[in-house]
Scaffold this active site. Structure first.
Site, PDB file in Angstrom:
ATOM      1  N   ASP A 122       0.847  -1.201   0.000  1.00  0.00           N
ATOM      2  CA  ASP A 122       0.000   0.000   0.000  1.00  0.00           C
ATOM      3  C   ASP A 122       0.885   1.254   0.000  1.00  0.00           C
ATOM      4  OD1 ASP A 122       0.816   0.281   2.722  1.00  0.00           O
ATOM      5  OD2 ASP A 122      -0.835  -1.028   3.316  1.00  0.00           O
ATOM      6  N   ASP A 155       1.276   5.319   1.132  1.00  0.00           N
ATOM      7  CA  ASP A 155       0.825   6.446   1.942  1.00  0.00           C
ATOM      8  C   ASP A 155       1.471   7.700   1.381  1.00  0.00           C
ATOM      9  OD1 ASP A 155      -0.598   4.879   3.808  1.00  0.00           O
ATOM     10  OD2 ASP A 155       1.302   4.295   4.736  1.00  0.00           O
ATOM     11  N   ASP A 181       8.491   5.878  13.233  1.00  0.00           N
ATOM     12  CA  ASP A 181       9.150   4.947  14.152  1.00  0.00           C
ATOM     13  C   ASP A 181      10.609   4.640  13.772  1.00  0.00           C
ATOM     14  OD1 ASP A 181       8.139   3.549  11.982  1.00  0.00           O
ATOM     15  OD2 ASP A 181       6.970   2.120  13.147  1.00  0.00           O
TER      16      ASP A 181
END
Ligand code: ATP
Ligand code: MG
Length: 463
Positions: A82, A84, A160
């Site tokens: 996917d 983003d 992160d």
């Protein structure tokens, strides 16, 4: 004709450039800029929808980058699952640019831009959670508010891992790298941005993400990123069960579930996540069954097949189900009502830690409830079972039980043959009907019976 076309293209370009020049550009001086010549991203691996989304935003005068896992995967020459997009446009501004889009989320609003059946998630650069100055973390340091817009550089800090904080601009094909993520990736390292202890305290799910991403991408968790995990494992108890479920589902469906589970166990992260799984993995038969199921799922996913989460969770909890089923039978319940009591108990205990969505538990129960029916191989019952809408899942589950040594493989072989056999062969295969026919009287169903149809049918078979 060609001239007209070229003119049109150039006009479009000029307009886009003007739009970009008008925008307030982010300060990228803290980032390394890596050009196409060096990163060698294969643009054909990028979804057209992601490219159109970036392009649309940029033409409207905003900044837009492909970000996060997709850039990391592209750098590793893996097709991202996917995409983003991060932008300096607010959700309302993004929404205005794309006709087919919707704003979602309450805490931090995102925009889903729809292209055919593909959805691209667009988020506005997020700021640092300390920016507002008031208490945004709870007593254990977990972030409870994280909804402030910020700059590109701030957005990178709150991601992160270094490899997840890379920004790719399809227009100039440059990667912006604020935290040395490209170098870490080259060295096969997964490294936390900032102080790992604080980052895990802010969001304990990052510990699970470290394990999952390192297993999925074959990256080594860097030493100081690894060090605090064991000590902080208990913080996962604090995470809402539905969030844990989402993360575990990603882990189980990553195509690397076996490595991930082994790594979770090594790091003592599995305790309490799937409380029943702890127990299951400690019995040799249970462990064998779960590992076989996970390996099967990994194999399916790696060859591009889908995998049904209900099936997977049904396998993870099966051996605990067996224990509970025995317990209820020993308390003098008939086998089928006892089975239903056991199913409810196991799912309820699980719900306290990592809530399995209701849409999965219904199918899990169907798969479990079918298992005793595979043992009935006389009369009309096998024919009825073959027409069950979940027969295939129930049968695959049965084969795993055979393969793991829980039941005689002969039963699995019998069903494999029976399902494809000719009418004559099927008749030959049926076992002698030993059920006491005289006792099979027709009972009138009491008006207020709370038994489900399946329960009454099955108890009739077993009585
Ligand atoms: P996957 O390949 O499984 O999609 P991913 O890294 O893309 O991995 P997502 O959950 O899609 O994972 O998240 C997208 C990006 O959002 C991440 O790459 C990271 O930059 C950021 N992100 C996600 N979860 C967190 C978190 N808990 N803390 C900080 N940043 C996060
Ligand atoms: Mg992702």
């Amino acid at each position: 004709m060609i001239k007209k076309f070229l003119q049109k293209v150039f006009n479009k370009r000029a307009k886009a450039d003007a739009a970009i020049n008008n925008a307030e550009l982010s300060d990228t001086s803290a980032a390394k800029v890596i050009s196409a010549k060096h990163h060698k991203i294969d643009k054909s691996l990028i979804s057209q929808s992601a490219l159109k989304t970036c392009d649309g935003l940029q033409k409207a005068g905003f900044e837009a980058f492909i970000v996060g896992g997709a850039v990391r995967d592209l750098l590793m020459n893996v097709k991202p699952k996917d995409f983003d997009i991060a932008t300096n446009a607010t959700p309302e501004e993004v929404y205005k640019v794309f006709r087919r889009s919707r704003i979602i989320g309450r805490r931090f609003r995102l925009v889903h831009v729809l292209w055919g059946n593909e959805t691209i998630e667009v988020s506005t650069f997020r700021g640092h959670h300390l920016a507002e100055g008031d208490a945004l973390t709870n007593d254990s340091g977990r972030i409870i508010r994280d909804n402030i817009f910020g700059s590109l550089e701030e957005d990178a800090v709150r991601r992160d891992f270094t490899a997840n904080a890379l920004y790719y601009n399809p227009a100039n094909e440059q990667v912006l790298d604020f935290h040395n993520g490209v170098a870490d990736l080259k060295n096969n390292l997964l490294r936390m941005i900032g102080d790992p202890t604080i980052r895990y305290q802010e969001d304990p799910v990052r510990m699970l993400r470290a394990v999952r991403l390192s297993a999925k991408l074959g990256l080594k968790i860097e030493k100081s990123t690894q060090a605090p995990i064991q000590k902080l494992a208990d913080l996962l108890q604090d995470v809402p069960p539905s969030r844990l479920f989402d993360e575990m589902l990603k882990l189980f469906l990553s195509g690397h579930a076996v490595e991930s589970i082994n790594a979770l166990r090594e790091q003592h992260l599995h305790h309490g996540l799937l409380p029943l799984l702890d127990v299951v993995l400690e019995q040799p038969l249970g462990e064998k069954f779960v590992m076989l199921a996970l390996k099967n799922t990994d194999d399916r996913i790696r060859i591009g097949k889908s995998s049904n989460p209900s099936f997977l969770f049904a396998t993870l909890l099966w051996h605990e189900m067996l224990v509970a089923w025995k317990k209820y039978q020993a308390q003098d319940n008939h086998p089928i009502p006892a089975l239903h009591m056991a199913m409810n108990e196991v799912i309820d205990i699980q719900a306290g830690k990592m809530a399995i969505h209701n849409r999965f538990t219904a199918t899990m129960k169907e798969i479990w409830a079918m298992q005793p029916r595979f043992e009935q191989r006389a009369g009309r019952r096998p024919y009825a079972l073959l027409t069950h809408p979940r027969y295939r899942a129930g049968y695959d589950f049965l084969l795993l039980r055979c393969e793991s040594g829980e039941i005689d493989p002969e039963i699995g072989d019998w069903w494999t043959e029976f399902a494809d056999a000719s009418t004559e062969r099927r008749t030959e295969m049926l076992l002698p009907d030993t059920s006491p026919k005289k006792r099979r009287r027709k009972r009138k169903k009491p008006a207020n019976s709370d038994k489900t149809l399946l329960e009454s049918v099955a108890s009739e078979h077993i009585d």
